[in-house]
Motif scaffolding. Structure first.
Motif, PDB file in Angstrom:
ATOM      1  N   ASP A  27      -2.003   2.042  -7.262  1.00 14.91           N
ATOM      2  CA  ASP A  27      -0.544   1.997  -7.260  1.00 14.91           C
ATOM      3  C   ASP A  27       0.039   3.384  -7.494  1.00 14.91           C
ATOM      4  O   ASP A  27       1.020   3.787  -6.849  1.00 14.91           O
ATOM      5  CB  ASP A  27      -0.034   1.022  -8.322  1.00 14.91           C
ATOM      6  N   ASN A  30      -0.553   5.489  -4.448  1.00 20.04           N
ATOM      7  CA  ASN A  30       0.343   5.038  -3.390  1.00 20.04           C
ATOM      8  C   ASN A  30       1.750   5.598  -3.588  1.00 20.04           C
ATOM      9  O   ASN A  30       2.392   6.069  -2.639  1.00 20.04           O
ATOM     10  CB  ASN A  30       0.383   3.512  -3.365  1.00 20.04           C
ATOM     11  N   ARG A  34       3.739   8.140  -1.012  1.00 21.06           N
ATOM     12  CA  ARG A  34       5.052   7.800  -0.457  1.00 21.06           C
ATOM     13  C   ARG A  34       6.104   8.857  -0.791  1.00 21.06           C
ATOM     14  O   ARG A  34       7.027   9.101  -0.005  1.00 21.06           O
ATOM     15  CB  ARG A  34       5.494   6.430  -0.949  1.00 21.06           C
ATOM     16  N   GLY A  45      -1.042   5.509   7.467  1.00 22.50           N
ATOM     17  CA  GLY A  45      -1.310   5.483   6.042  1.00 22.50           C
ATOM     18  C   GLY A  45      -2.454   6.420   5.690  1.00 22.50           C
ATOM     19  O   GLY A  45      -3.052   7.070   6.547  1.00 22.50           O
ATOM     20  N   LEU A 113      -2.719   3.570   1.831  1.00 22.50           N
ATOM     21  CA  LEU A 113      -1.676   4.107   0.969  1.00 22.50           C
ATOM     22  C   LEU A 113      -0.496   4.598   1.793  1.00 22.50           C
ATOM     23  O   LEU A 113      -0.657   5.122   2.885  1.00 22.50           O
ATOM     24  CB  LEU A 113      -2.225   5.278   0.141  1.00 22.50           C
ATOM     25  N   GLY A 114       0.699   4.406   1.244  1.00 17.89           N
ATOM     26  CA  GLY A 114       1.904   4.950   1.852  1.00 17.89           C
ATOM     27  C   GLY A 114       2.647   4.032   2.778  1.00 17.89           C
ATOM     28  O   GLY A 114       3.788   4.304   3.133  1.00 17.89           O
ATOM     29  N   HIS A 118       3.871  -1.151  -2.470  1.00 17.39           N
ATOM     30  CA  HIS A 118       2.686  -1.481  -3.252  1.00 17.39           C
ATOM     31  C   HIS A 118       1.504  -1.675  -2.312  1.00 17.39           C
ATOM     32  O   HIS A 118       1.672  -2.127  -1.184  1.00 17.39           O
ATOM     33  CB  HIS A 118       2.907  -2.740  -4.085  1.00 17.39           C
ATOM     34  N   VAL A 119       0.322  -1.326  -2.793  1.00 21.54           N
ATOM     35  CA  VAL A 119      -0.901  -1.531  -2.026  1.00 21.54           C
ATOM     36  C   VAL A 119      -1.856  -2.369  -2.867  1.00 21.54           C
ATOM     37  O   VAL A 119      -1.960  -2.183  -4.082  1.00 21.54           O
ATOM     38  CB  VAL A 119      -1.554  -0.183  -1.639  1.00 21.54           C
TER      39      VAL A 119
END
Length: 234
Positions: A27, A30, A34, A45, A113-114, A118-119
């Motif tokens: 998190d 990530n 972002r 991503g 990620l990105g 949330h991932v």
């Protein structure tokens, strides 16, 4: 992992704090990715794969197409499944994305990620034995060194630093122009009191991966020593 200096857990519920720490790390990574991207919905991503050795278990958290392999008992096993890509068309209001050439659409990772606020990484637990070798590598390496060659290279009786450099050199020699990174660890002596089987961690996705992910035979250690002893005794 959010300022957690150490993990506290009991032997019967050890996997939950570990999974939570790994999910927290994802998190935070990530959110950092972002903050560096231009636009709320990027077209691409960033992959992230992490592996932690804890006692007699390998704990893996994974999002994207970087991989984890485990060499154990003369067999190389791919432990992570690449999170696939979905083809995207550009809709009205997506001007921030570079318009692809006519007849083409953009790619987007399904889990990375990105891409969203949330991932949710795929978190897996694998039992390890003393002497096992664990490889975490970028897709630039795995795309240019096939499983059979990787198994033979990892099965060599050499220091892990030398093995890691050899993996990257092999990928570069085959024309790889993407990031080629490899991190290897050889499992040492395991604790006398092993941690128990994780409770309730296997899900439908993990069961399906276990069936479909490939395995490759690795070269067995040379019997030269045994032959030499036999010759001397004779």
């Amino acid at each position: 992992t959010g300022g957690v200096d150490h993990l506290e857990f009991t032997s019967h519920a050890w996997q939950e704090p570990v999974a939570q720490a790994l999910a927290s790390a994802f998190d935070q990574a990530n959110a950092k990715v972002r903050s560096l991207l231009d636009g709320p919905e990027p077209a691409h991503g960033v992959a992230l794969t992490a592996a932690a050795l804890l006692g007699n278990w390998l704990c893996v958290a994974h999002a994207g197409d970087c991989r984890v392999y485990r060499l154990s008992k003369h067999e190389l096993e791919q432990l992570t499944a690449d999170h696939g890509r979905v083809r995207l068309g550009l809709s009205r209001g997506a001007e921030r994305l570079r318009t692809p050439a006519p007849g083409r659409v953009a790619d987007r990772s399904v889990r990375a990620l990105g891409l969203a606020a949330h991932v949710t990484p795929a978190i897996r637990f694998f039992r390890v034995n003393s002497g096992d070798v664990v490889l975490v590598c970028s897709n630039g390496l795995s795309q240019h060194v096939d499983g059979e060659n990787l198994a033979q290279l990892m099965g060599a009786r050499r220091p892990v630093q030398e093995v890691a450099r050899g993996r990257v050199a092999a990928a570069a020699g085959r024309g790889g122009d993407d990031d080629m990174s490899a991190c290897l660890a050889r499992v040492g002596r395991l604790p006398a009191m092993p941690l128990p089987e994780p409770v309730g961690r296997a899900d439908v996705e993990q069961v399906a991966e276990a069936v479909t992910l490939p395995r490759y035979p690795a070269r067995a250690p040379s019997a030269w020593g045994a032959r030499r002893v036999g010759a001397v005794l004779g």
